[in-house]
Design a protein around this motif. Structure first.
Motif, PDB file in Angstrom:
ATOM      1  N   ARG A  90      60.400  -8.911 -42.767  1.00 60.29           N
ATOM      2  CA  ARG A  90      59.787  -8.269 -41.614  1.00 60.29           C
ATOM      3  C   ARG A  90      58.723  -7.462 -42.032  1.00 60.29           C
ATOM      4  O   ARG A  90      58.374  -6.479 -42.969  1.00 60.29           O
ATOM      5  CB  ARG A  90      60.758  -7.307 -40.913  1.00 60.29           C
ATOM      6  CG  ARG A  90      62.000  -8.165 -40.263  1.00 60.29           C
ATOM      7  CD  ARG A  90      61.625  -9.139 -39.381  1.00 60.29           C
ATOM      8  NE  ARG A  90      62.753  -9.967 -39.061  1.00 60.29           N
ATOM      9  CZ  ARG A  90      63.102 -11.088 -39.329  1.00 60.29           C
ATOM     10  NH1 ARG A  90      62.139 -11.810 -40.252  1.00 60.29           N
ATOM     11  NH2 ARG A  90      64.118 -11.983 -38.942  1.00 60.29           N
ATOM     12  N   GLU A 103      68.386   4.431 -38.978  1.00 64.13           N
ATOM     13  CA  GLU A 103      67.496   3.802 -38.510  1.00 64.13           C
ATOM     14  C   GLU A 103      66.225   3.915 -39.154  1.00 64.13           C
ATOM     15  O   GLU A 103      65.811   5.172 -39.285  1.00 64.13           O
ATOM     16  CB  GLU A 103      67.267   3.809 -36.711  1.00 64.13           C
ATOM     17  CG  GLU A 103      68.297   3.358 -36.069  1.00 64.13           C
ATOM     18  CD  GLU A 103      67.795   3.221 -34.506  1.00 64.13           C
ATOM     19  OE1 GLU A 103      68.511   2.557 -33.761  1.00 64.13           O
ATOM     20  OE2 GLU A 103      67.217   4.009 -34.051  1.00 64.13           O
ATOM     21  N   HIS A 105      62.164   3.918 -38.838  1.00 64.97           N
ATOM     22  CA  HIS A 105      61.043   3.598 -38.148  1.00 64.97           C
ATOM     23  C   HIS A 105      59.816   2.859 -38.708  1.00 64.97           C
ATOM     24  O   HIS A 105      59.317   3.435 -39.706  1.00 64.97           O
ATOM     25  CB  HIS A 105      60.598   5.035 -37.536  1.00 64.97           C
ATOM     26  CG  HIS A 105      61.677   5.746 -36.796  1.00 64.97           C
ATOM     27  ND1 HIS A 105      61.793   7.116 -36.265  1.00 64.97           N
ATOM     28  CD2 HIS A 105      62.998   5.298 -36.300  1.00 64.97           C
ATOM     29  CE1 HIS A 105      62.664   7.435 -35.504  1.00 64.97           C
ATOM     30  NE2 HIS A 105      63.443   6.329 -35.630  1.00 64.97           N
ATOM     31  N   THR A 118      52.810  -6.895 -34.508  1.00 66.16           N
ATOM     32  CA  THR A 118      54.059  -6.647 -34.077  1.00 66.16           C
ATOM     33  C   THR A 118      54.101  -5.157 -33.645  1.00 66.16           C
ATOM     34  O   THR A 118      53.184  -4.400 -33.916  1.00 66.16           O
ATOM     35  CB  THR A 118      54.907  -6.495 -35.241  1.00 66.16           C
ATOM     36  OG1 THR A 118      54.551  -5.690 -36.195  1.00 66.16           O
ATOM     37  CG2 THR A 118      55.369  -7.939 -35.704  1.00 66.16           C
ATOM     38  N   TYR A 121      58.825  -0.429 -34.121  1.00 66.19           N
ATOM     39  CA  TYR A 121      60.177  -0.953 -34.062  1.00 66.19           C
ATOM     40  C   TYR A 121      61.023  -0.192 -34.958  1.00 66.19           C
ATOM     41  O   TYR A 121      60.583   0.631 -36.012  1.00 66.19           O
ATOM     42  CB  TYR A 121      60.233  -2.504 -34.463  1.00 66.19           C
ATOM     43  CG  TYR A 121      59.960  -2.844 -35.467  1.00 66.19           C
ATOM     44  CD1 TYR A 121      61.023  -3.029 -36.681  1.00 66.19           C
ATOM     45  CD2 TYR A 121      58.731  -3.429 -35.924  1.00 66.19           C
ATOM     46  CE1 TYR A 121      60.870  -3.487 -37.944  1.00 66.19           C
ATOM     47  CE2 TYR A 121      58.530  -3.875 -37.093  1.00 66.19           C
ATOM     48  CZ  TYR A 121      59.502  -3.932 -38.259  1.00 66.19           C
ATOM     49  OH  TYR A 121      59.270  -4.509 -39.539  1.00 66.19           O
ATOM     50  N   THR A 122      62.323  -0.233 -34.614  1.00 65.22           N
ATOM     51  CA  THR A 122      63.160   0.376 -35.566  1.00 65.22           C
ATOM     52  C   THR A 122      64.252  -0.549 -36.298  1.00 65.22           C
ATOM     53  O   THR A 122      64.502  -1.684 -35.535  1.00 65.22           O
ATOM     54  CB  THR A 122      64.255   1.388 -34.746  1.00 65.22           C
ATOM     55  OG1 THR A 122      64.801   0.737 -33.740  1.00 65.22           O
ATOM     56  CG2 THR A 122      63.114   2.530 -34.180  1.00 65.22           C
ATOM     57  N   ARG A 123      64.852  -0.537 -37.450  1.00 65.78           N
ATOM     58  CA  ARG A 123      65.512  -1.320 -38.050  1.00 65.78           C
ATOM     59  C   ARG A 123      66.788  -0.708 -38.616  1.00 65.78           C
ATOM     60  O   ARG A 123      66.704   0.331 -39.238  1.00 65.78           O
ATOM     61  CB  ARG A 123      64.832  -1.939 -39.443  1.00 65.78           C
ATOM     62  CG  ARG A 123      65.699  -3.014 -39.900  1.00 65.78           C
ATOM     63  CD  ARG A 123      65.110  -4.415 -39.197  1.00 65.78           C
ATOM     64  NE  ARG A 123      65.841  -5.485 -39.657  1.00 65.78           N
ATOM     65  CZ  ARG A 123      65.994  -6.636 -39.128  1.00 65.78           C
ATOM     66  NH1 ARG A 123      65.160  -6.709 -38.171  1.00 65.78           N
ATOM     67  NH2 ARG A 123      66.685  -7.626 -39.714  1.00 65.78           N
TER      68      ARG A 123
END
Length: 448
Positions: A90, A103, A105, A118, A121-123
């Protein structure tokens, strides 16, 4: 439920989520191992996050800068690598962390023209491994950010090479009207990167001007300065290695200035603490490294004065056992010695192998084992001129001095070990053979 038919959101609810941030030497080796061992078998969901699209082995960036290596031939595409090895890639740059929610950031990604790719988002993660490497430490020296190039990324190395080619073409067009030393390069910092770049540039610039830039006399019109604030070059390595390297650089005509502090960089050159101004069309800053600034406030994780994450012998961060760190961004204790493990590619390689096996143990409910750094010595490549160093110091209790062709072979083997870890033995062998064959049909140095 058959995990092969799950989408990503379903899979996250069932299997262990492993996120690796940073696709450098250690990060890419680690995520490849984890993908092969765990991702393909459905035992974990493995994700790599990196702001770049491709990986290049950082110790060879000086060869891109000199034009000795073509990035397009040696780069590894993250998306293809993830497809082949059971993990997900990603795009994005980590900028923060929420340890309570577990998470990561990630900032928005944009292309070279500023067009969004993109959004932020957080993962989510269950285990997080931070392998974001290091960046240049300019120690607040005025003008470095504006006028010097740091060889941190392939893009920076390519930009330096483009400027180098332009400087040589400009000098050729001007002829001798500006007097001697029309192309001057100042390399600030005489660690391994600076020393290797100086030697590689000596050869590459002479090769470059041999392609029709006949108004340039390399011995008269090209000058390379290597500037070190400390008392000698290669301060992190043994004095014997430093002495041998300095002698060879001197024979090549490279001007080595040790004990010389830089107080500023301008568009025209380098200002020294002595008051002397050193003219230079090209300035490279290789004087120090540190971890990224945003790591200083990473949700309470312990860091040192270089922004590195402080880790335990298991490579887990001191304040969160679910977060590991490896490579240049980790302050890892050197068991059996004082201080931390030096920021070297061989350390990142060993850490990647160790963490891969330890996460597998963790998933089986077994305790983690400490990591022990094995020092296989230090080698410095001086291009085609020589390679010097010591080998296996940690194994025999002393230093085995090596130089010449044998040392060169050992230096090249370090990169081959990395390639094998990432691509496997057969793909590495075929890729090496292909590059050897293609050299006969290409210029000896990149000309653009």
């Amino acid at each position: 439920m058959n995990t092969k038919t799950m989408n990503n959101s379903d899979l996250h609810n069932v299997v262990h989520r492993i996120v690796v941030v940073g696709g450098g030497a250690g990060g890419l080796e680690l995520v490849t191992r984890l993908g092969d061992k765990l991702g393909r078998k459905g035992r974990a969901h493995v994700t790599l996050i990196d702001k770049a699209r491709t990986h290049f082995w950082k110790p060879h960036l000086h060869e891109i800068a000199a034009g000795s290596v073509d990035l397009n031939i040696h780069a590894t595409n993250y998306l293809a690598q993830s497809h082949w090895h059971g993990f997900r890639y990603r795009i994005g740059e980590m900028v923060g962390l929420d340890r309570t929610r577990r998470e990561v950031h990630v900032a928005a990604a944009h292309d070279d023209e500023g067009v969004p790719i993109t959004p932020p988002y957080t993962r989510p993660y269950d285990t997080l491994i931070i392998a974001t490497g290091s960046q240049t430490n300019d120690f607040g020296t005025p003008g470095v950010a504006q006028h010097a190039i740091a060889l941190e990324t392939p893009k920076q190395a390519e930009r330096f090479h483009s400027r180098l080619v332009n400087a040589c073409i400009r000098a050729h067009v001007q002829g001798t009207q500006n007097g001697p030393q029309q192309v001057e390069v100042a390399i600030i910092g005489a660690g391994a990167t600076g020393v290797e770049l100086a030697a590689e540039l000596h050869r590459a610039m002479r090769t470059l001007v041999s392609y029709g830039l006949d108004r340039i006399d390399p011995e008269r019109d090209i000058q390379i300065h290597l500037i070190e604030a400390g008392p000698r070059i290669l301060p992190a390595l043994s004095e014997r290695i430093a002495t041998a390297a300095a002698e060879l650089l001197g024979r090549l005509g490279i001007r080595v200035r040790s004990g010389t502090r830089v107080t500023g960089v301008t568009a025209d050159g380098v200002q020294l603490a002595s008051g002397e101004f050193l003219p230079a069309q090209l300035v490279v800053w290789a004087a120090g490294v540190k971890a990224a600034e945003w790591m200083k406030e990473l949700d309470g994780l312990e860091t040192n004065h270089l922004n590195q994450l402080v880790v335990q012998p298991t490579l887990q961060t001191t304040r969160d056992p679910s977060i590991f760190a490896l490579g240049d961004c980790a302050a890892a204790p050197w068991l059996g010695r004082e201080g931390n493990v030096p920021p070297r590619a061989q350390a990142a390689h060993q850490q990647a192998s160790h963490i891969s096996s330890q996460i597998a143990r963790q998933l089986r409910g077994q305790p983690l084992r400490p990591w022990q750094y094995r020092d296989f010595g230090s080698l410095v490549s001086l291009g085609d001129h020589s390679t010097v160093g010591n080998l296996m110091g940690g194994l025999i209790g002393g230093n085995l001095w090596v130089e010449g062709l044998f040392a060169r072979a050992m230096y090249l083997s370090l990169y081959k070990m990395h390639e094998v870890s990432v691509h496997g033995i057969w793909k590495t062998t075929l890729g090496t053979a292909s590059r050897v064959l293609s050299r006969s049909t290409e210029p000896r140095v990149k000309l653009h």
